[in-house]
Design an enzyme around this catalytic site. Structure first.
Site, PDB file in Angstrom:
ATOM      1  N   ASP A 242      -5.401   8.244   8.254  1.00 18.39           N
ATOM      2  CA  ASP A 242      -5.690   7.824   9.664  1.00 18.39           C
ATOM      3  C   ASP A 242      -5.889   8.556  10.804  1.00 18.39           C
ATOM      4  OD1 ASP A 242      -6.095   5.124   8.889  1.00 18.39           O
ATOM      5  OD2 ASP A 242      -3.962   4.662   9.206  1.00 18.39           O
TER       6      ASP A 242
ATOM      7  N   ARG B 270      -4.709  10.922   2.358  1.00 12.06           N
ATOM      8  CA  ARG B 270      -3.451  11.580   2.599  1.00 12.06           C
ATOM      9  C   ARG B 270      -2.416  11.383   1.567  1.00 12.06           C
ATOM     10  NH1 ARG B 270      -1.211  13.485   6.549  1.00 12.06           N
ATOM     11  NH2 ARG B 270       0.913  13.637   6.958  1.00 12.06           N
TER      12      ARG B 270
ATOM     13  N   MET C 188       5.797   7.748  17.528  1.00 13.25           N
ATOM     14  CA  MET C 188       5.563   8.724  16.269  1.00 13.25           C
ATOM     15  C   MET C 188       4.240   9.288  16.421  1.00 13.25           C
ATOM     16  SD  MET C 188       7.467   6.861  13.069  1.00 13.25           S
ATOM     17  CE  MET C 188       9.143   6.517  13.277  1.00 13.25           C
TER      18      MET C 188
ATOM     19  N   ASP D  35       3.811   0.949  11.730  1.00 15.42           N
ATOM     20  CA  ASP D  35       2.611   0.162  11.356  1.00 15.42           C
ATOM     21  C   ASP D  35       2.424  -1.224  11.998  1.00 15.42           C
ATOM     22  OD1 ASP D  35       1.800   2.446   9.944  1.00 15.42           O
ATOM     23  OD2 ASP D  35       2.509   1.662   8.107  1.00 15.42           O
TER      24      ASP D  35
ATOM     25  N   LYS E 273       0.816  -1.274  -0.028  1.00 23.25           N
ATOM     26  CA  LYS E 273      -0.010  -0.107   0.017  1.00 23.25           C
ATOM     27  C   LYS E 273       0.753   1.182  -0.094  1.00 23.25           C
ATOM     28  CE  LYS E 273      -3.161   2.615   3.240  1.00 23.25           C
ATOM     29  NZ  LYS E 273      -1.826   3.699   3.710  1.00 23.25           N
ATOM     30  N   ASN E 274       1.953   1.349   0.845  1.00 17.21           N
ATOM     31  CA  ASN E 274       2.666   2.505   1.019  1.00 17.21           C
ATOM     32  C   ASN E 274       3.496   2.908  -0.205  1.00 17.21           C
ATOM     33  OD1 ASN E 274       1.360   3.158   3.518  1.00 17.21           O
ATOM     34  ND2 ASN E 274       3.126   2.174   4.537  1.00 17.21           N
TER      35      ASN E 274
END
Length: 435
Positions: A121, A97, A341, A319, A22-23
């Site tokens: 998110d 995003r 984070m 994640d 995904k990223n």
């Protein structure tokens, strides 16, 4: 709003292939704007975030064609810049995003950019300062309309520059690299992110004709070129999904083989799960997780409680901390999970506590998990998915629990995991989607 009805306590068995990352997908899809030639991308996951970005590119005038189950061609030879000024663009961009990464390509190729405040998110403040700091170093001028939450950027006179990033932001680094790839002069980025997904982006740009060196390190050099050509690119398997499947196997005492995991690109993820007591066997490029009655969390050498925290690559990805946390609930031993984070990412633990887990939320960033050693199973409840990773963690908890659980707001899970209910049901799970 859709929900999952999950029957817990079933042991799963079989093989599963991870989706495309995904990223990585969000970066690579934005990069198609850098050329008017044809770009072919394979292994794109069928998830909400990727689909929304593809839809946004098409609305901008990019010619999009689906040529296979997970393969698309893109050609940005007629981009409609006027569309960027429409309410429709601002609305669609704000829902995603990843849309922030269209700015780098737009500045490099067209000298202008416009974007509403992107969504994503709700895991705490996710600032965009690094993106704009980099653009400013390259000579961009921007203004932020706070009333409408719109960013307007003028990049007509960009030139290469040296910059030391205030944080090793993955999306920020990607955005700056794409902007620097087609402007005059040499750009040096120190404290750059170096995740495998960013390496993939840099390798793709080099195949398109860019001149990027230092790939895989935190010091990148980009020599600007006048134009880029088309290419063919395949996304890596999603390391977050791989970690999720490892945690799922441990929690449900299941025997699962993760196919084609590209183990050499997973960094310390396998070893971190091994420290949780989970057995992993590498079979070529597959990961086999045997069924375990019990797994025991290691301690540090001096006997103190294990502390697992997130860090920039090659550290442990943030994640997967939600997965580690839920896996620890049935382990033997104790672990401190430190999410550095994002200040809201651990707030889903109240659902796990309601299910019977022993967790102390020390503060917004730290939680101590005391494993139940399977002496007491979690119990099924009704709960709501707050974000992608917490949602899958709750799904894993529900699959291991006694009784039936209902998970609401699964649109969050669908943003990052394709056909997750169908794929897990193929292994023996009992997940029903309720619309």
């Amino acid at each position: 709003m859709s929900s999952f009805r999950v029957k817990g306590g079933l042991k799963l068995k079989g093989e599963i292939t991870p989706q495309g990352a995904k990223n990585e997908a969000l970066q690579i899809l934005c990069a198609v704007l850098l050329t008017d030639d044809l770009v072919t991308i394979h292994n794109i996951p069928n998830i909400r975030d990727a689909n929304k970005l593809i839809e946004l590119l098409a609305d901008m005038g990019v010619k999009v064609n689906k040529i296979g189950p997970d393969s698309f061609t893109f050609q940005a030879d007629d981009v409609n810049l006027k569309y960027l000024e429409t309410p429709d663009f601002l609305k669609k961009a704000s829902a995603l995003r990843g849309s922030v990464m269209i700015l780098g390509p737009l500045l490099a190729r067209f000298g202008t950019g416009r974007l509403s405040k992107p969504g994503g998110d709700k895991i705490g403040r996710r600032r965009l300062d690094t993106h704009f700091f980099g653009f400013q170093k390259l000579g961009a001028k921007f203004e932020y309309d706070a009333a409408q939450e719109i960013y307007k950027i003028d990049g007509q006179n960009l030139k290469g520059a040296y910059m030391l990033l205030d944080e090793a932001s993955v999306t920020g680094t990607a955005n700056i690299v794409m902007a620097a790839s087609m402007i005059e002069g040499k750009t040096t980025i120190y404290n750059a992110a170096c995740e495998p997904y960013l390496q993939q982006l840099c390798d793709m740009l080099n195949r398109m004709g860019a001149k990027i060196t230092g790939i895989g390190s935190n010091l990148l050099h980009i020599e600007g070129v006048k134009s880029l050509s088309g290419t063919d690119h395949r996304l890596l398997p999603d390391m977050i999904e791989i970690g999720s499947f490892i945690g799922l196997a441990a929690m449900t005492q299941s025997e699962i083989t993760i196919k084609n995991a590209q183990i050499d690109r997973l960094g310390i993820i396998p070893d971190t799960f091994r420290r949780m007591g989970i057995k992993l066997e590498f079979r070529g490029d597959d990961i086999h997780i045997p069924a375990q009655d019990l797994y025991e969390i290691e301690t540090f050498i001096d006997g103190s409680i294990l502390n697992i925290s997130d860090a920039i690559w090659p550290g442990f990805t943030p994640d997967l901390l939600s997965i580690v946390l839920v896996v620890a609930t049935q382990a033997k031993g104790t672990v401190l999970v430190h999410q550095k984070m994002f200040e809201s990412r651990l707030f889903f633990v109240d659902k796990l506590i309601d299910m019977g887990a022993q967790i102390i939320l020390c503060d917004p960033h730290r939680a101590t998990v005391i494993g139940l050693e399977r002496k007491n199973r979690l119990r099924g409840i009704r709960m709501t998915s707050p974000d992608i990773r917490a949602g899958v963690s709750l799904l894993i908890a529900a699959l291991s629990a006694e009784g039936t659980s209902i998970i609401d707001n699964i649109e969050q899970i669908d943003r990052g995991y394709q056909y997750i209910d169908q794929r897990l049901n193929a292994l023996g799970a009992d997940i029903v989607r309720l619309d």
